[in-house]
Design a protein around this motif. Structure first.
Motif, PDB file in Angstrom:
ATOM      1  N   GLY A 242     -11.399 -34.857 -12.985  1.00  0.00           N
ATOM      2  CA  GLY A 242     -12.163 -34.851 -11.749  1.00  0.00           C
ATOM      3  C   GLY A 242     -13.668 -34.756 -11.964  1.00  0.00           C
ATOM      4  O   GLY A 242     -14.448 -35.078 -11.066  1.00  0.00           O
ATOM      5  N   ASP A 391       5.560 -32.122  -5.282  1.00  0.00           N
ATOM      6  CA  ASP A 391       5.002 -33.004  -6.309  1.00  0.00           C
ATOM      7  C   ASP A 391       6.021 -34.013  -6.817  1.00  0.00           C
ATOM      8  O   ASP A 391       5.654 -35.113  -7.248  1.00  0.00           O
ATOM      9  CB  ASP A 391       4.459 -32.191  -7.488  1.00  0.00           C
ATOM     10  CG  ASP A 391       3.168 -31.467  -7.152  1.00  0.00           C
ATOM     11  OD1 ASP A 391       2.256 -32.116  -6.614  1.00  0.00           O
ATOM     12  OD2 ASP A 391       3.072 -30.260  -7.415  1.00  0.00           O
ATOM     13  N   ASP A 542      -0.747 -34.376 -14.205  1.00  0.00           N
ATOM     14  CA  ASP A 542      -1.831 -34.565 -13.241  1.00  0.00           C
ATOM     15  C   ASP A 542      -2.589 -33.249 -13.155  1.00  0.00           C
ATOM     16  O   ASP A 542      -2.137 -32.310 -12.517  1.00  0.00           O
ATOM     17  CB  ASP A 542      -1.198 -34.928 -11.893  1.00  0.00           C
ATOM     18  CG  ASP A 542      -2.212 -35.313 -10.841  1.00  0.00           C
ATOM     19  OD1 ASP A 542      -3.378 -34.948 -10.997  1.00  0.00           O
ATOM     20  OD2 ASP A 542      -1.820 -35.982  -9.884  1.00  0.00           O
ATOM     21  N   SER A 544      -5.839 -32.470 -12.153  1.00  0.00           N
ATOM     22  CA  SER A 544      -7.023 -32.323 -11.314  1.00  0.00           C
ATOM     23  C   SER A 544      -6.724 -31.681  -9.973  1.00  0.00           C
ATOM     24  O   SER A 544      -7.518 -31.762  -9.047  1.00  0.00           O
ATOM     25  CB  SER A 544      -7.683 -33.701 -11.086  1.00  0.00           C
ATOM     26  OG  SER A 544      -8.228 -34.177 -12.293  1.00  0.00           O
ATOM     27  N   ASP A 545      -5.558 -31.037  -9.837  1.00  0.00           N
ATOM     28  CA  ASP A 545      -5.299 -30.363  -8.570  1.00  0.00           C
ATOM     29  C   ASP A 545      -6.305 -29.227  -8.399  1.00  0.00           C
ATOM     30  O   ASP A 545      -6.785 -28.657  -9.379  1.00  0.00           O
ATOM     31  CB  ASP A 545      -3.860 -29.839  -8.521  1.00  0.00           C
ATOM     32  CG  ASP A 545      -3.600 -28.719  -9.513  1.00  0.00           C
ATOM     33  OD1 ASP A 545      -3.233 -27.626  -9.068  1.00  0.00           O
ATOM     34  OD2 ASP A 545      -3.780 -28.933 -10.729  1.00  0.00           O
ATOM     35  N   TRP A 584      -3.208 -36.725  -7.507  1.00  0.00           N
ATOM     36  CA  TRP A 584      -4.663 -36.576  -7.610  1.00  0.00           C
ATOM     37  C   TRP A 584      -5.324 -37.735  -8.344  1.00  0.00           C
ATOM     38  O   TRP A 584      -6.465 -38.074  -8.069  1.00  0.00           O
ATOM     39  CB  TRP A 584      -4.998 -35.248  -8.299  1.00  0.00           C
ATOM     40  CG  TRP A 584      -4.328 -34.117  -7.615  1.00  0.00           C
ATOM     41  CD1 TRP A 584      -3.187 -33.461  -8.014  1.00  0.00           C
ATOM     42  CD2 TRP A 584      -4.678 -33.527  -6.363  1.00  0.00           C
ATOM     43  NE1 TRP A 584      -2.838 -32.499  -7.110  1.00  0.00           N
ATOM     44  CE2 TRP A 584      -3.735 -32.509  -6.078  1.00  0.00           C
ATOM     45  CE3 TRP A 584      -5.719 -33.742  -5.456  1.00  0.00           C
ATOM     46  CZ2 TRP A 584      -3.796 -31.734  -4.934  1.00  0.00           C
ATOM     47  CZ3 TRP A 584      -5.766 -32.962  -4.322  1.00  0.00           C
ATOM     48  CH2 TRP A 584      -4.822 -31.968  -4.061  1.00  0.00           C
ATOM     49  N   GLN A 585      -4.668 -38.325  -9.304  1.00  0.00           N
ATOM     50  CA  GLN A 585      -5.162 -39.534  -9.940  1.00  0.00           C
ATOM     51  C   GLN A 585      -4.001 -40.161 -10.686  1.00  0.00           C
ATOM     52  O   GLN A 585      -2.897 -39.619 -10.695  1.00  0.00           O
ATOM     53  CB  GLN A 585      -6.342 -39.255 -10.886  1.00  0.00           C
ATOM     54  CG  GLN A 585      -5.976 -38.730 -12.263  1.00  0.00           C
ATOM     55  CD  GLN A 585      -5.761 -37.251 -12.298  1.00  0.00           C
ATOM     56  OE1 GLN A 585      -6.430 -36.511 -11.607  1.00  0.00           O
ATOM     57  NE2 GLN A 585      -4.815 -36.801 -13.095  1.00  0.00           N
ATOM     58  N   GLY A 624      -8.142 -30.950  -1.373  1.00  0.00           N
ATOM     59  CA  GLY A 624      -8.964 -31.340  -2.499  1.00  0.00           C
ATOM     60  C   GLY A 624     -10.028 -32.340  -2.078  1.00  0.00           C
ATOM     61  O   GLY A 624     -10.433 -32.411  -0.912  1.00  0.00           O
ATOM     62  N   ASP A 626      -9.842 -35.567  -1.924  1.00  0.00           N
ATOM     63  CA  ASP A 626      -9.307 -36.722  -1.204  1.00  0.00           C
ATOM     64  C   ASP A 626      -8.749 -36.243   0.134  1.00  0.00           C
ATOM     65  O   ASP A 626      -7.808 -35.451   0.178  1.00  0.00           O
ATOM     66  CB  ASP A 626      -8.211 -37.383  -2.044  1.00  0.00           C
ATOM     67  CG  ASP A 626      -7.805 -38.750  -1.516  1.00  0.00           C
ATOM     68  OD1 ASP A 626      -7.975 -38.995  -0.310  1.00  0.00           O
ATOM     69  OD2 ASP A 626      -7.304 -39.563  -2.308  1.00  0.00           O
ATOM     70  N   ARG A 633      -2.258 -41.264  -0.301  1.00  0.00           N
ATOM     71  CA  ARG A 633      -2.808 -41.278  -1.658  1.00  0.00           C
ATOM     72  C   ARG A 633      -1.797 -41.871  -2.635  1.00  0.00           C
ATOM     73  O   ARG A 633      -2.140 -42.693  -3.493  1.00  0.00           O
ATOM     74  CB  ARG A 633      -3.129 -39.858  -2.116  1.00  0.00           C
ATOM     75  CG  ARG A 633      -3.998 -39.043  -1.216  1.00  0.00           C
ATOM     76  CD  ARG A 633      -4.248 -37.698  -1.852  1.00  0.00           C
ATOM     77  NE  ARG A 633      -4.639 -36.695  -0.880  1.00  0.00           N
ATOM     78  CZ  ARG A 633      -5.025 -35.478  -1.205  1.00  0.00           C
ATOM     79  NH1 ARG A 633      -5.076 -35.120  -2.458  1.00  0.00           N
ATOM     80  NH2 ARG A 633      -5.360 -34.605  -0.277  1.00  0.00           N
TER      81      ARG A 633
END
Length: 664
Positions: A242, A391, A542, A544-545, A584-585, A624, A626, A633
């Protein structure tokens, strides 16, 4: 180069507590393309240990000289491990803070020092209460100063720094807006300690700490950019994917007040300390050939990154790249060693083609030479670890449905309760339902009625940011469990036998800040692994949470597998671990090792499974950076990955879920 990909193994940047030796990957000096020197570590643990050792050395040097050591300190998630390591050095190695004078960067305004979100409380909990620093040597901006006295307080803060002899070492993090301290875009290089209005992006990023953006203060007290630049040495920390974009702007961009961190380029003694993920977008890491840096073109992962990157740069499918494309985009050395272009194109095209499979559990009775998963055994026992109760379906819902449809024995382990992510009004709605239910069926359960009345009373009087009572935490956990069971039933699984709610203790604080990973977390994880003995494990890579929960949950899995492997656990010899992303990505296309295509119908089914998590619709409590709903997402990332495959000349799909294998 990426930590995963064809021929790459090991924990890479995802380790949390596994690597025994701190790993400095590279020291990147300031060059024509990079205006700040960078120290790149394999992970934030190693980087934090190195920075703590540096600070400890400075403290000891100043003590030996009979001088105070003046430290500028930061808050937020980036420096926490540095502080924990300094506490360890104090306890185990005798590091004394008697000669330390500290000045913190900032504080929300207004903010009582005892509040959960107060930086006074943060510093006490992470550092000051655990070392021998003198209370009179601690300086933190005062969030309780009457507004009419703020200007005078800020001037006095500057005078106190000068009276101490100036700051020897200033520790910094960096925000998504490029802020250092709370110096938001527009802050100039001469700015001093002052009251500032926070940027909307900063307030959005802080929303998770305050249980909603509406509770985040709109202003803050902060040291100015000019104050920071007067420190003799500056160390800036950044971790995770992030931060990669803003780190690139800071290190490689022009100096501008729209990214205040770029003013550090004017400082003579700056260290930018990154983990591999935060440094991923730097030219020296992403496209080193463009700076004529030495490249190991025998590394298949680097070749794949270069060729797929070239195709995207020139907007061509892989098989249409020419020798001229390679030569004109800095890849003449690769072409000379491994060309012609035709051979390179075919090689990378085949690698990508072999990642695609409609059989994520392996196709029975098929040649699996070029498939990402092995054919046998079939069916497989599959264990999907989900850090939060949603998730699994958000990040790999299509693959989960495919595994169930194809007859595998699928289990889902929900590692945490996710209770802090439930709105209070949802909890009240369930409490009201329980009360009505009790009356409707005349159960007259005094204990139940009292329980729900206490819940309702607490929530009606709850202050903003207040920690939930144990009973409210329990109720919110029940809500999340019910939603997870509904999603599994929709996927065709019996939640009574296939859902495993671990409720790992590190999470159950009722607060955004969690406890460190502990022995009980590992015991619960190892016990579940041994009970199911899976042939496939899926885990969230993942990282970047907003709260770092994914990072800790992945660490629990990695460390548990490492310990089981060391003890000679036999079933691990036939177990593969796949890491997913999505909330998140997503994985970069050059990293992907298994790509599971989704049809329009499967993407719709996945969306419906996500919809079962009603407390996370229509607006999750902790969105977050987004602001879109999770299903939006997820679908966007799935479609983007599919589009990338299509643009590179691979088959066209509605969506693709991507995975990377971790070989232990």
């Amino acid at each position: 180069m990426p930590p995963f990909g064809p021929g790459r193994t090991g924990p890479g940047p995802f380790t949390y507590c596994i690597l025994a030796m701190p790993t400095l990957l590279a020291t990147l000096p300031a060059t024509a393309g990079a205006h700040l020197p960078v120290e790149l570590y394999a992970d934030s643990e190693a980087a934090s240990a190195a920075v703590a050792a540096q600070i400890a050395g400075l403290i000891r040097t100043r003590a030996a000289e009979g001088r105070p050591c003046v430290l500028g300190l930061a808050t937020g998630s980036s420096p926490t491990r540095v502080y924990e390591e300094l506490v360890r050095l104090h306890r185990e190695d005798g590091l004394s803070f008697q000669n330390v004078i500290s000045f913190n960067l900032d504080e929300y305004y207004p903010m009582a020092p005892g509040s959960l979100q107060s930086y006074v409380r943060f510093m006490r909990e992470y550092l000051f209460d655990h070392v021998d620093i003198r209370p009179e040597n601690v300086h933190i901006p005062d969030g309780t100063v009457p507004e009419a006295q703020v200007a005078a307080f800020c001037q006095r803060y500057e005078e106190q720094i000068r009276a101490a002899g100036g700051i020897d070492l200033q520790l910094l993090g960096i925000g998504r807006t490029g802020h250092i301290g709370f110096n938001e875009p527009g802050s100039g290089p001469a700015s001093r300690t002052r009251l500032i209005t926070l940027d909307h992006v900063t307030r959005t990023d802080a929303a998770s700490d305050f249980y909603g953006e509406e509770n985040v203060p709109r202003r803050a007290l902060t040291m100015g950019v000019g104050t920071i630049l007067e420190a003799r040495q500056v160390v800036l920390l950044a971790w995770g994917e992030g931060k990669a974009a803003v780190v690139k702007r800071m290190v490689e961009g022009d100096v501008t007040d729209s990214v205040p961190a770029t003013y550090l380029q004017r400082h003579p003694a700056v260290q930018v300390v990154l983990d591999e993920a935060a440094g991923a977008e730097l030219i020296t890491r992403k496209t080193p050939w463009l700076r004529s840096l030495p490249c190991n073109w025998h590394d298949a992962a680097l070749v794949r990154k270069a060729v797929t990157g070239l195709a995207r740069t020139v907007s061509k499918p892989l098989l249409k790249l020419t020798d001229e494309d390679y030569n004109e985009n800095g890849l003449s050395e690769l072409l000379a060693q491994s060309g012609p272009a035709y051979d390179l194109n075919i090689r990378v095209f085949n690698e990508l083609q072999h990642t695609i499979t409609g059989w994520p559990g392996g196709k029975p009775n098929a040649d699996d030479t070029y498939r990402p998963e092995r054919a046998a055994p079939f069916p497989k026992r599959v264990l999907i670890f989900s850090p939060h109760p949603d998730d699994d379906v958000i990040s790999m819902g299509g693959t989960l449905l495919r595994l169930v449809d194809q007859g595998h024995e699928v289990h889902v382990a929900y590692q945490t309760s996710g209770n802090i992510a439930v709105f209070d009004e949802d909890a009240l709605r369930f409490a009201d339902f329980a009360a009505e239910y009790d009356q409707m069926f005349q159960q007259n359960d005094p204990a139940g009625e009292q329980f729900y009345q206490r819940v309702a009373d607490f929530l009606h009087t709850k202050a903003p940011g207040q920690v939930d009572s144990a009973e409210v935490q329990q109720l919110k956990g029940v809500i999340r469990r019910g939603e997870a069971r509904a999603a599994l039933r929709y996927a065709g699984l019996d939640p009574t036998t296939r859902a495993h709610f671990q409720d790992l203790p590190f999470y159950e604080t009722g607060r955004v800040r969690k406890n460190p990973l502990g022995d009980e977390d590992l015991r619960l994880t190892m016990e579940l692994l041994n009970r199911i003995q899976p042939h496939q494990i899926y885990a969230a890579g993942d990282l970047s949470d907003p709260h770092g929960t994914h990072r800790v949950c992945l660490a629990a899995i990695f460390e548990s597998i490492t310990r089981l492997k060391a003890s000679g656990t036999p079933w691990l010899d036939d177990c593969w671990v796949w890491l997913y992303r999505g909330a998140w990505q997503e994985w970069d296309i050059d990293q992907i090792e298994m790509a599971v295509p989704l049809s329009p119908q499967e993407l719709t089914r996945k969306r419906r499974a996500i919809f079962k998590h009603q407390s996370q619709k229509d607006r999750p409590l902790f969105p977050g950076a987004d602001q879109r709903e999770f299903w939006q997402r997820s679908e966007a990332r799935n479609r983007t990955t599919a589009k990338l495959y299509d643009e590179l000349g691979l088959p066209e799909y509605e969506g693709i879920e991507a995975f990377v294998r971790w070989e232990f």
